[in-house]
Scaffold this active site. Structure first.
Site, PDB file in Angstrom:
ATOM      1  N   GLU A  11      44.501  45.732  44.187  1.00 40.88           N
ATOM      2  CA  GLU A  11      44.460  46.883  43.097  1.00 40.88           C
ATOM      3  C   GLU A  11      44.839  48.228  43.427  1.00 40.88           C
ATOM      4  O   GLU A  11      44.383  48.421  44.871  1.00 40.88           O
ATOM      5  CB  GLU A  11      43.089  46.595  42.636  1.00 40.88           C
ATOM      6  CG  GLU A  11      42.713  47.526  41.296  1.00 40.88           C
ATOM      7  CD  GLU A  11      41.305  47.358  40.840  1.00 40.88           C
ATOM      8  OE1 GLU A  11      41.100  48.252  40.025  1.00 40.88           O
ATOM      9  OE2 GLU A  11      40.728  46.629  41.152  1.00 40.88           O
ATOM     10  N   HIS A  12      45.314  48.918  42.494  1.00 41.26           N
ATOM     11  CA  HIS A  12      45.295  50.362  42.778  1.00 41.26           C
ATOM     12  C   HIS A  12      44.283  50.929  42.666  1.00 41.26           C
ATOM     13  O   HIS A  12      43.532  51.163  41.482  1.00 41.26           O
ATOM     14  CB  HIS A  12      46.431  50.924  41.751  1.00 41.26           C
ATOM     15  CG  HIS A  12      47.767  50.585  41.878  1.00 41.26           C
ATOM     16  ND1 HIS A  12      48.484  50.679  43.047  1.00 41.26           N
ATOM     17  CD2 HIS A  12      48.670  50.008  40.975  1.00 41.26           C
ATOM     18  CE1 HIS A  12      49.639  50.453  42.777  1.00 41.26           C
ATOM     19  NE2 HIS A  12      49.871  50.114  41.413  1.00 41.26           N
ATOM     20  N   MET A  13      43.349  51.128  43.582  1.00 35.61           N
ATOM     21  CA  MET A  13      41.942  51.670  43.708  1.00 35.61           C
ATOM     22  C   MET A  13      41.729  52.360  45.237  1.00 35.61           C
ATOM     23  O   MET A  13      42.119  52.239  46.082  1.00 35.61           O
ATOM     24  CB  MET A  13      40.928  50.659  43.537  1.00 35.61           C
ATOM     25  CG  MET A  13      40.937  49.574  44.699  1.00 35.61           C
ATOM     26  SD  MET A  13      39.709  48.512  44.331  1.00 35.61           S
ATOM     27  CE  MET A  13      39.956  47.561  45.762  1.00 35.61           C
TER      28      MET A  13
END
Length: 301
Positions: A89-91
């Site tokens: 995930e983009h996090m």
């Protein structure tokens, strides 16, 4: 001179501190992460592990409260069905120890900070990204957005192209200028752009919890380090990457033919405002090279 014991792979491998086979790839936008995601999917079939990722519609996890981080951790671990599990995930980085979860094996990719920002500027103006965003938001941007020129944007100090020291989220346009943010975390110290405090926190998290931070600027080095330091997941990476005809090396992931060549003059202007971001980028690259040289030295002894 670097002491030889510090080039022993066991001293450069955080994977050995993890008791469970769980990988978090909290991917940084515009670093070539889609290629690594595809490689991991193929490796999952080969090495028997579960791959999960967040949907395109999920906003980038940039500034979560502790409560929100706990909710996200619960959600991610609820997805796990196999003992060997990866999540993408983009996090921003999360320290899951505070929630009594096993700390995952963190991995990521980095890219030259200025090249990455330029890439993002033109990527969000591509037809395919615009269509995807329309599916999420139900609207397109106006024509001015799509025809905006990056060099003029920088030279006129446009709101979208501001790279001022200490800039906060509310003062910028969510252009992902902070590569270090994905390694620093969700703390307020991580927010101001290009500041030493954010970079120091990011380095600390990298040294403690990231097994490998690669870069497609050094493909073979990155593949070798992934394969050697995290073999449970990445054994066979180089073979699959260069597999004749259908290997990822022969595919163009997210290639943007709409991006023009940007002058070195503009890049020099930008680099002057990315000093701390370059400090972090070079730190990650040097770490990658140390891991690689340790492998080569170990094999030659």
């Amino acid at each position: 001179l670097l002491q030889l014991w510090r080039l022993d792979p066991k001293f450069l491998n955080n994977t050995r501190y993890h008791q469970r086979d769980i990988i978090f790839f909290n991917r940084v936008p515009k670093t070539g992460s889609e290629s690594l995601v595809e490689l991991m999917v193929r490796l999952g079939e080969r090495n028997n592990f579960q791959n999960e990722r967040s949907p395109f519609s999920k906003p980038v996890g940039v500034y979560w409260s502790v409560e929100r981080q706990k909710q996200e951790a619960d959600r991610i671990f609820d997805l796990q069905e196999d003992s060997a599990f990866t999540y993408v995930e983009h996090m921003n980085y999360m320290n899951l120890r505070q929630f009594n979860y096993p700390q995952p094996i963190y991995i990521n990719l980095v890219r030259d900070p200025v090249e990455r920002v330029i890439s993002w500027f033109y990527y969000k103006r591509t037809p395919w990204n615009s269509v995807q965003m329309f599916k999420v938001t139900g609207k397109f941007e106006n024509r001015t957005h799509y025809v905006k020129n990056f060099e003029n944007c920088v030279l006129t100090h446009d709101f979208e192209c501001r790279y001022d020291y200490g800039l906060n989220y509310k003062e910028d346009s969510a252009d992902h200028k902070r590569q270090s943010l994905f390694f620093c975390g969700h703390s307020p110290i991580c927010e101001p752009f290009n500041t030493p405090g954010a970079i120091a926190r990011a380095k600390q998290n990298v040294e403690r919890d990231y097994s490998v931070i690669g870069s497609w600027e050094d493909v073979n080095v990155t593949l070798a380090v992934f394969e050697h330091y995290i073999p449970r997941f990445f054994e066979g990476s180089t073979e699959l990457y260069y597999e004749p005809i259908k290997g990822i090396a022969f595919k163009k992931q997210n290639t943007n033919h709409w991006k023009p060549k940007i002058s070195e003059r503009i890049k020099r202007i930008m680099r002057a405002n990315f000093t701390q971001e370059y400090e972090f980028y070079h730190f990650c690259k040097q770490r990658l090279y140390r891991q690689y040289f340790a492998i080569k030295r170990d094999l030659e002894l």
